[in-house]
Scaffold this motif. Structure first.
Motif, PDB file in Angstrom:
ATOM      1  N   ARG A   4       0.867  -0.803   0.131  1.00 29.50           N
ATOM      2  CA  ARG A   4       0.010  -0.093  -0.177  1.00 29.50           C
ATOM      3  C   ARG A   4       1.150   1.266  -0.043  1.00 29.50           C
ATOM      4  N   LEU A   5       1.270   1.507  -1.048  1.00 26.13           N
ATOM      5  CA  LEU A   5       1.741   2.969  -1.354  1.00 26.13           C
ATOM      6  C   LEU A   5       1.819   4.167  -0.967  1.00 26.13           C
ATOM      7  N   THR A   6       1.704   4.837  -0.948  1.00 19.80           N
ATOM      8  CA  THR A   6       1.177   6.511  -0.748  1.00 19.80           C
ATOM      9  C   THR A   6       1.879   6.486  -2.215  1.00 19.80           C
ATOM     10  N   LYS A   7       1.402   8.357  -1.980  1.00 24.07           N
ATOM     11  CA  LYS A   7       1.726   9.550  -3.493  1.00 24.07           C
ATOM     12  C   LYS A   7       3.238   9.663  -3.516  1.00 24.07           C
ATOM     13  N   GLN A   8       3.295  10.138  -1.673  1.00 24.36           N
ATOM     14  CA  GLN A   8       4.864  10.413  -1.386  1.00 24.36           C
ATOM     15  C   GLN A   8       5.774   9.386  -1.585  1.00 24.36           C
ATOM     16  N   ASP A   9       5.593   8.107  -1.289  1.00 24.60           N
ATOM     17  CA  ASP A   9       6.207   6.576  -1.411  1.00 24.60           C
ATOM     18  C   ASP A   9       6.530   6.964  -3.000  1.00 24.60           C
ATOM     19  N   TRP A  10       5.843   6.378  -3.827  1.00 20.54           N
ATOM     20  CA  TRP A  10       6.358   6.820  -6.055  1.00 20.54           C
ATOM     21  C   TRP A  10       6.875   7.924  -5.576  1.00 20.54           C
ATOM     22  N   VAL A  11       6.890   8.564  -5.261  1.00 19.68           N
ATOM     23  CA  VAL A  11       8.004  10.280  -5.190  1.00 19.68           C
ATOM     24  C   VAL A  11       9.145   9.624  -5.266  1.00 19.68           C
ATOM     25  N   ALA A  12       9.344   9.479  -3.760  1.00 19.95           N
ATOM     26  CA  ALA A  12      10.486   9.363  -3.340  1.00 19.95           C
ATOM     27  C   ALA A  12      11.510   7.832  -3.958  1.00 19.95           C
ATOM     28  N   HIS A  13      10.591   7.005  -4.618  1.00 25.70           N
ATOM     29  CA  HIS A  13      11.033   6.011  -5.177  1.00 25.70           C
ATOM     30  C   HIS A  13      11.857   6.321  -6.757  1.00 25.70           C
ATOM     31  N   GLY A  14      10.685   7.896  -7.361  1.00 29.20           N
ATOM     32  CA  GLY A  14      11.098   8.136  -8.164  1.00 29.20           C
ATOM     33  C   GLY A  14      12.757   8.803  -8.186  1.00 29.20           C
ATOM     34  N   PHE A  15      12.413  10.098  -7.231  1.00 31.70           N
ATOM     35  CA  PHE A  15      14.122  10.609  -6.716  1.00 31.70           C
ATOM     36  C   PHE A  15      14.988   8.965  -6.438  1.00 31.70           C
ATOM     37  N   GLU A  16      15.128   8.113  -6.125  1.00 34.82           N
ATOM     38  CA  GLU A  16      16.253   7.315  -6.313  1.00 34.82           C
ATOM     39  C   GLU A  16      16.519   7.059  -7.839  1.00 34.82           C
ATOM     40  N   VAL A  17      15.504   6.512  -8.450  1.00 37.81           N
ATOM     41  CA  VAL A  17      15.017   5.874  -9.755  1.00 37.81           C
ATOM     42  C   VAL A  17      16.042   6.771 -10.548  1.00 37.81           C
ATOM     43  N   LEU A  18      15.732   7.982 -10.761  1.00 36.13           N
ATOM     44  CA  LEU A  18      16.287   9.440 -11.241  1.00 36.13           C
ATOM     45  C   LEU A  18      18.179   9.991 -10.927  1.00 36.13           C
ATOM     46  N   LYS A  19      17.570   9.089  -9.871  1.00 37.84           N
ATOM     47  CA  LYS A  19      19.803   9.259  -8.966  1.00 37.84           C
ATOM     48  C   LYS A  19      20.255   7.941  -9.098  1.00 37.84           C
TER      49      LYS A  19
END
Length: 187
Positions: A4-19
């Protein structure tokens, strides 16, 4: 991560993917697989990948740029704010910054977001420097130079070795000293 991921979890994952992978890794199928969740988890929070990217850029602006500025403003004076900012820039890895800036060369939407963040940062630095007594014609260029140094630092992480708090103080002094500004302004 929980299923059950939150929107913030997805954004944090997106940050990691970008890096780690760059903007090319921001694909719903790849992220769903990496997080071991259904596609519905992604589409519950975002209408499409463009919406997700917009949320990443908004979080970068608010959660990083605006939050850091707000935190720096709690310090006692402008000189301390500049010194702390320089210390952070020189000693903390800037992988997300580099990734977003590289992405901005591929996307007009990202380039606009980067330009807005740059304006926020330079405006903040200009106000701090003017508050220290530097005239606007000196404060704004110094603010821009400091912002450019940050961009360069984010894109050149290998040159962080040997940076000390003393070096941050020296640079802060050079940028915030009104006497130097007056000499610079002389005909």
């Amino acid at each position: 991560m929980s299923n059950r991921l939150t929107k913030q979890d997805w954004v944090a994952h997106g940050f990691e993917v970008l890096k780690t992978e760059g903007h090319g890794g921001l694909k719903a199928d790849r992220m769903v697989k990496a997080l071991k969740v259904s596609r519905g988890s992604f589409y519950w929070h975002f209408k499409d990948i463009d919406d997700f990217e917009t949320c990443i850029l908004e979080a970068w602006r608010t959660d990083i740029t605006e939050a850091v500025i707000a935190e720096l403003k709690t310090l006692p004076d402008g000189t301390e704010q500049i010194r702390e900012l320089i210390q952070r820039v020189l000693t903390i890895p800037q992988g997300l910054e580099a990734a977003i800036r590289l992405w901005s060369g591929q996307s007009e939407k990202v380039a606009r977001a980067v330009a807005e963040v740059d304006r926020l940062r330079i405006d903040y630095l200009t106000n701090v420097l003017e508050g220290l007594g530097l005239p606007p014609g000196v404060a704004r260029p110094r603010a821009a130079i400091l912002a450019w140094a940050y961009i360069g630092r984010s894109l050149s992480p290998a040159f962080a070795d040997g940076v000390t708090e003393h070096a941050a103080r020296d640079l802060s002094f050079a940028l915030t000293t009104p006497e130097i500004a007056r000499k610079d302004s002389a005909p």
